[in-house]
Design a protein around this motif. Structure first.
Motif, short mmCIF file in Angstrom:
data_model
loop_
_atom_site.label_atom_id
_atom_site.label_comp_id
_atom_site.label_asym_id
_atom_site.label_seq_id
_atom_site.Cartn_x
_atom_site.Cartn_y
_atom_site.Cartn_z
N LEU A 160 0.85 -1.19 0.00
CA LEU A 160 0.00 0.00 0.00
C LEU A 160 0.88 1.24 0.00
O LEU A 160 1.65 1.45 0.94
N ALA B 12 -8.37 -0.88 8.67
CA ALA B 12 -8.23 0.56 8.39
C ALA B 12 -9.15 1.29 9.37
O ALA B 12 -10.38 1.18 9.27
N ARG C 4 -8.02 10.77 2.04
CA ARG C 4 -7.00 9.71 2.15
C ARG C 4 -7.04 8.90 0.86
O ARG C 4 -8.10 8.36 0.48
N ARG D 10 -3.08 0.30 -3.95
CA ARG D 10 -2.93 -1.04 -3.37
C ARG D 10 -2.63 -2.09 -4.43
O ARG D 10 -3.28 -2.14 -5.48
C1 SIN Z 1 -5.83 0.65 4.70
O1 SIN Z 1 -6.26 1.37 3.79
O2 SIN Z 1 -5.27 1.10 5.71
C2 SIN Z 1 -5.96 -0.84 4.57
C3 SIN Z 1 -6.48 -1.24 3.26
C4 SIN Z 1 -6.85 -2.70 3.13
O3 SIN Z 1 -7.44 -3.26 4.03
O4 SIN Z 1 -6.55 -3.27 2.10
#
Ligand code: SIN
Length: 285
Positions: A117, A262, A272, A276
């Motif tokens: 990420l 998250a 935000r 990913r």
């Molecule tokens: C996140 O955005 O912090 C996590 C994302 C996810 O669960 O893939």
């Protein structure tokens, strides 16, 4: 390249290296070693563009194309946008990704090995990601619970519509159609509740409230309280590392032995945005 632990339970930060350009075979082996040891890696000051993110991710294995194709980058199908930013009244990415504890794509026969990420835009407040170590969580289970789950398989389902433990975010206007589509595309799968890590041989708890909905061959009357117990146990504070993002961070985590969440806590116009990429894993055993 410097590698420094981030907490007593999980995570290391890696600095002083451009992971898109500087990682020769020896340096990559050190990164892989750190990945198996710390399970969550935070690479500082990367600012990777999608092509570089894909190039780095592909060193860990074959890449996955996420099923929610609407939010994959048009020129980079292996990069999915997570975002609460808006264009023409709708989100430019998945607005509610990871909003309950989970491990990525456990509803597939071969779930994701790891997720990468890249922070693209961070909100002024909130937006942290929590990680919990499932190797520690398994090790700390009482002997009688270990005996009850030994050799058992849990059932995983992608649809929030059939899972009373999770909520559907009001940001997710397409939820009904999306989850119905997922149910049509993916049959329920089962995986061992205790998973062996293919690289380290360690045993981890492989269930979580987002996708795990039952236990194979066990009535719900017995299975649901047992799952409730496991879900409460697996996020005890001593297993959790809370990541506070920094500009330029690229994080990666090992979905075979870590669950994540998250935590939210921000709202538009505070934006935000993340990019990913996931790497295909093996069939859990
Ligand atoms: C996140 O955005 O912090 C996590 C994302 C996810 O669960 O893939």
């Amino acid at each position: 390249m410097k590698i420094a632990p981030l907490s007593d339970v999980l995570g290391a930060e890696i600095s002083g290296v451009d992971i898109a350009r500087d990682l020769d075979g020896e340096a990559f082996a050190a990164v892989l070693d750190a990945f198996h040891r710390y399970r969550v890696l935070a690479f500082r000051e990367q600012y990777l563009n999608p092509a570089d993110q894909v190039g780095f991710a592909a060193r860990f294995g074959p890449l996955e194309v996420h099923d929610n194709r609407r939010y994959n980058l048009p020129d980079h199908e292996h990069v999915m946008v997570l975002s609460n930013d808006l264009r023409d009244g709708g989100p430019i990415g998945v607005p509610d990704a990871g909003d309950s504890w989970h491990t990525d794509l456990s509803f597939k026969e071969t779930p994701s090995l790891c997720t990468l990420l890249q922070a693209v835009r961070l909100p002024d407040k909130g937006g942290d990601t929590a990680f919990a170590c499932m190797t520690r969580a398994y090790a700390a289970l009482p002997a009688d619970i270990k005996a009850r789950i030994a050799g058992r398989r849990a059932v995983h389902n992608p649809s929030k519509l059939v899972n009373p433990r999770v909520e559907i975010s009001p940001l997710r206007k397409d939820a009904d159609a999306f989850y119905k589509g997922q149910s049509a595309r993916f049959a329920e799968v089962s995986h061992p509740i205790v998973r062996t890590h293919p690289a380290t041989g360690e045993k981890s708890l492989y269930v979580q409230p987002r996708f795990t909905v039952g236990i194979e061959g066990m009535d719900d009357e017995e299975a649901q309280p047992l799952l409730d117990l496991l879900f409460a146990h697996q996020i005890r504070p001593e297993f959790v590392y809370l990541n506070k993002w920094r500009e330029g961070d690229l994080l990666m985590w090992d979905n075979r032995c870590v669950i994540h969440y998250a935590t939210g806590g921000y709202a538009w116009p505070d934006v935000r945005t993340m990019h990913r990429t996931t790497v295909l894993g093996d069939r859990p055993y």
